[in-house]
Motif scaffolding. Structure first.
Motif, short mmCIF file in Angstrom:
data_model
loop_
_atom_site.label_atom_id
_atom_site.label_comp_id
_atom_site.label_asym_id
_atom_site.label_seq_id
_atom_site.Cartn_x
_atom_site.Cartn_y
_atom_site.Cartn_z
N PRO A 1 40.98 55.11 48.38
CA PRO A 1 39.41 55.53 48.69
C PRO A 1 39.13 55.47 50.16
CG PRO A 1 39.65 53.78 46.96
CD PRO A 1 40.92 54.26 47.53
N PHE A 2 39.49 54.77 51.00
CA PHE A 2 39.22 54.75 52.46
C PHE A 2 39.77 56.31 53.06
CE2 PHE A 2 40.14 54.17 56.92
CZ PHE A 2 39.07 53.72 57.42
N ILE A 3 40.82 56.55 52.83
CA ILE A 3 41.23 57.85 53.16
C ILE A 3 40.64 59.06 52.64
CG2 ILE A 3 43.26 59.42 53.08
CD1 ILE A 3 45.07 56.99 52.97
N VAL A 4 40.17 58.87 51.54
CA VAL A 4 39.28 60.20 51.09
C VAL A 4 37.95 60.22 51.52
CG1 VAL A 4 38.70 61.11 48.98
CG2 VAL A 4 40.71 60.39 49.05
N TYR A 5 37.37 58.78 51.60
CA TYR A 5 36.03 58.97 51.90
C TYR A 5 35.80 59.14 53.48
CZ TYR A 5 34.96 57.60 47.07
OH TYR A 5 35.29 57.35 45.83
N ASP A 6 36.43 58.19 54.08
CA ASP A 6 36.32 57.99 55.48
C ASP A 6 37.10 59.03 56.31
OD1 ASP A 6 35.46 55.55 54.68
OD2 ASP A 6 35.12 55.01 56.59
N GLY A 7 38.21 59.70 55.60
CA GLY A 7 38.98 60.70 56.31
C GLY A 7 40.44 60.17 56.71
N ARG B 1 29.31 47.44 43.16
CA ARG B 1 28.58 48.83 43.47
C ARG B 1 27.49 48.66 44.68
NH1 ARG B 1 27.30 51.28 37.69
NH2 ARG B 1 25.95 49.53 37.36
N ASN B 2 27.13 47.36 44.62
CA ASN B 2 26.22 47.14 45.89
C ASN B 2 26.62 47.30 47.13
OD1 ASN B 2 24.11 46.17 44.03
ND2 ASN B 2 24.41 44.18 44.05
N HIS B 3 28.05 47.13 47.08
CA HIS B 3 28.84 47.24 48.41
C HIS B 3 29.56 48.59 48.35
CE1 HIS B 3 27.53 42.92 48.59
NE2 HIS B 3 27.84 43.19 49.83
N GLY B 4 28.94 49.79 47.80
CA GLY B 4 29.85 51.02 47.63
C GLY B 4 30.68 51.51 46.94
N ALA B 5 31.07 50.57 45.96
CA ALA B 5 31.97 51.13 45.05
C ALA B 5 31.50 52.07 44.19
CB ALA B 5 32.61 49.96 44.04
N TYR B 6 32.35 53.16 44.05
CA TYR B 6 32.19 54.28 43.03
C TYR B 6 30.87 55.14 43.61
CZ TYR B 6 34.58 51.16 39.96
OH TYR B 6 35.51 50.45 39.31
N GLU B 7 30.40 54.87 44.56
CA GLU B 7 29.20 55.49 45.33
C GLU B 7 29.50 57.01 45.64
OE1 GLU B 7 26.33 53.27 48.14
OE2 GLU B 7 27.65 54.76 49.58
N LYS B 8 30.83 57.39 46.04
CA LYS B 8 30.91 58.65 46.57
C LYS B 8 31.84 59.48 45.62
CE LYS B 8 30.62 57.40 51.33
NZ LYS B 8 31.46 56.99 52.40
N LEU B 9 32.00 58.78 44.45
CA LEU B 9 33.11 59.36 43.45
C LEU B 9 32.64 60.96 43.15
CD1 LEU B 9 34.23 57.60 40.39
CD2 LEU B 9 35.46 58.61 41.99
N HIS B 10 31.34 61.17 42.83
CA HIS B 10 30.92 62.48 42.42
C HIS B 10 31.18 63.29 43.68
CE1 HIS B 10 27.45 60.69 44.72
NE2 HIS B 10 27.24 62.13 45.26
N ALA C 1 34.03 67.08 43.69
CA ALA C 1 33.67 68.40 44.09
C ALA C 1 34.99 68.87 45.02
CB ALA C 1 32.37 68.50 44.93
N LEU C 2 35.94 68.19 45.26
CA LEU C 2 37.02 68.53 46.21
C LEU C 2 38.03 69.01 45.25
CD1 LEU C 2 37.33 65.42 48.63
CD2 LEU C 2 36.15 67.69 49.07
N SER C 3 39.02 69.77 45.68
CA SER C 3 39.95 70.32 45.00
C SER C 3 41.40 69.28 44.73
CB SER C 3 40.73 71.55 45.26
OG SER C 3 41.09 71.45 46.40
N SER C 4 42.24 69.38 43.81
CA SER C 4 43.20 68.36 43.86
C SER C 4 44.16 68.70 45.21
CB SER C 4 44.40 68.86 43.04
OG SER C 4 43.83 68.55 41.73
N ASP C 5 44.24 69.86 45.62
CA ASP C 5 45.05 70.23 47.07
C ASP C 5 44.33 69.50 48.12
OD1 ASP C 5 47.05 71.42 45.77
OD2 ASP C 5 46.19 73.63 46.09
N GLU C 6 42.94 69.61 48.31
CA GLU C 6 42.30 68.88 49.36
C GLU C 6 42.61 67.61 49.31
OE1 GLU C 6 38.45 71.80 50.11
OE2 GLU C 6 38.60 70.68 48.08
N ILE C 7 42.41 66.68 48.29
CA ILE C 7 42.67 65.39 48.35
C ILE C 7 44.15 65.13 48.50
CG2 ILE C 7 42.84 63.25 46.90
CD1 ILE C 7 40.34 64.05 45.29
#
Ligand code: FMN
Ligand code: SF4
Length: 418
Positions: free
Chosen positions: A217-223, A23-32, A36-42
């Motif tokens: 996680p990299f693809i969803v958070y960094d694009g 967690r100190n290195h970013g794990a789970y930080e952006k889950l919330h 907020a995205l839809s299934s289709d968006e992911i």
């Protein structure tokens, strides 16, 4: 070769397997944010990233995810394939030991996208000590509220269960794996005519490799474009390539697709052990056709190049062989494995693996006849394209490659000059 670390970027951080350090290195930080995205968006992000399955086949992950029905009355499942029993392949184990929270976060994002509320991790029987590390991380994630009835405070519920295999290589094949999870013998199922998802007790199921899910996680958070910034147009991103055999530094090192095989062997593997010459490389785990040193010199590590060389990228587990390697012994070693691991359902595979092993044994013992090399090639042809799963065609490809590229060594054994 530039640094390209996506899945292994936290591997060197001490204690990163614990939730506190993760967690100190970013794990789970952006889950919330992802919730907020839809299934289709992911799913669209996964499509756009070009992510390809890292369990050996390289199937586009977005296509597979799209086969999952999002509004089915039946429950959907994710099964993460951590069977990892292919000789030369030991990358998934690095993820579960070094950064299990990355895998758990990938599972949460994937399940949210495909609307699955239960994920299973099918782990190789021999990985019992690593399973404990993974289970501890899962327990930590439950206690921290990332798993369970309300993942990260959302209205999304998710459970993760580890299912341990019992040491059969064929249980890594996705349908055999599901049979095994259903409590049956691990036999691959007949393939459906049309493309469809997998089925676990008749329920829609997505099966993906550990590293595929750990890339999410990299693809969803960094694009998706950040992922595509690595690799080639058709083989985007990176792979945890593994290198073993006659090199100075065997291990698992992430690199982007498209890098030169020799540069990889020299930079990460430290070159050929003892300064010897290279003789051959099996490029992608034991079920891929062997390359000669000359072929290896011109190879790049991507799906298309290795396919064009009549081999395959497979799992990216390279087995390097130096000038002193006895190629007949090397093939015998592989054939013992295949013979032992064939599930026996299809006659060409059951009989073909057994008889190939016997013929090569006879070649080594000096009791083979002059026609046995051609008989071996004939036998190998019968294993190609006539079986339920691709185990037998892969064995056929391996036998053909050893004989066509190193026939002189087989003939020398017949003449007893080696
Ligand atoms: C004989 C055989 C063994 C396999 N073993 C594994 C394995 O250990 N791990 C794995 O992820 N895929 C393995 N596969 C591939 C799986 O069937 C499946 O394609 C893969 O798990 C799908 O995940 P991916 O799309 O993320 O690669 C194997 C396939 C065959 C034919
Ligand atoms: S090809 Fe071999 S491993 Fe695959 S189903 Fe047939 S007998 Fe079993």
């Amino acid at each position: 070769m530039r640094d390209a670390r996506i899945v292994s970027r936290r591997f060197d951080i001490p204690q990163i397997h614990t939730i506190e350090v993760a967690r100190n290195h970013g794990a789970y930080e952006k889950l919330h944010w992802a919730f907020a995205l839809s299934s289709d968006e992911i799913i669209t992000m996964i499509h756009e990233s070009g992510l390809r399955g890292k369990g050996g086949g390289g199937a586009p992950a977005g296509d597979k995810w799209s086969l999952m029905p999002l509004n089915d009355s039946r429950p959907s499942y994710l099964v993460v394939n951590c069977d990892e029993s292919e000789p030369g392949t030991f990358k998934d184990r690095q993820i579960i030991v070094k950064d299990p929270h990355l895998l758990i976060e990938g599972i949460i994002l994937t399940c949210y996208a495909i609307n699955a509320h239960h994920a299973y991790i099918y782990i190789r029987g021999e990985y019992a000590p690593f399973q404990q590390i993974l289970q501890t991380a899962i327990d930590e994630a439950y206690r921290a509220g990332y798993l369970g009835a309300s993942a990260d405070g959302s209205d999304f519920a998710l459970d993760i269960t580890i299912h341990r295999g019992a040491g059969a290589y064929i249980c890594g094949e996705k349908s055999a794996l599901l049979e095994s999870m259903e409590g049956k013998r691990g036999h691959p199922r007949l393939k459906p005519k049309q493309k469809e998802c997998e089925w676990y007790f008749g329920n829609p199921t997505l099966v993906n490799n550990v590293e595929t899910i750990a890339s999410v996680p990299f693809i969803v958070y960094d694009g998706p474009m950040a992922y595509r910034a690595f690799g080639t147009a058709k083989s985007p991103g990176t792979l945890l390539f593994a290198i073993s055999g006659h090199v100075e530094r065997p291990g698992v090192y992430e690199a982007e697709f498209g890098v030169s095989m020799m540069e990889y062997i020299n930079r990460f593997g430290g070159g050929i052990k003892g300064g010897k010459k290279l003789k051959a490389v099996i490029p992608g785990g034991a079920s891929t056709a062997v390359l000669t040193a000359e072929e290896a010199a011109g190879a790049t590590l991507d799906y298309e190049t290795l396919q064009s060389m009549r081999s395959a990228l497979g799992t990216g587990g390279m087995i390097v062989m130096d000038e002193d390697t006895d190629m007949v012994e090397a093939l015998k070693n592989l054939l013992e494995f295949y013979r032992h691991e064939s599930c026996g359902q299809c006659t060409p595979c059951r009989e073909g693996t057994g008889w190939s092993d016997i013929i090569v044994h006879n070649i080594l013992e000096g009791t083979a006849s002059s026609t046995d090399i051609d008989r071996l090639l004939q036998l190998s042809r019968t294993m190609n394209g006539q079986t339920i799963c691709v185990f037998a065609p892969a064995v056929s490809m391996v036998i053909d490659s050893f004989i066509s590229k190193f026939r002189d060594e087989f003939e020398a054994k017949l003449r007893k000059d080696l």
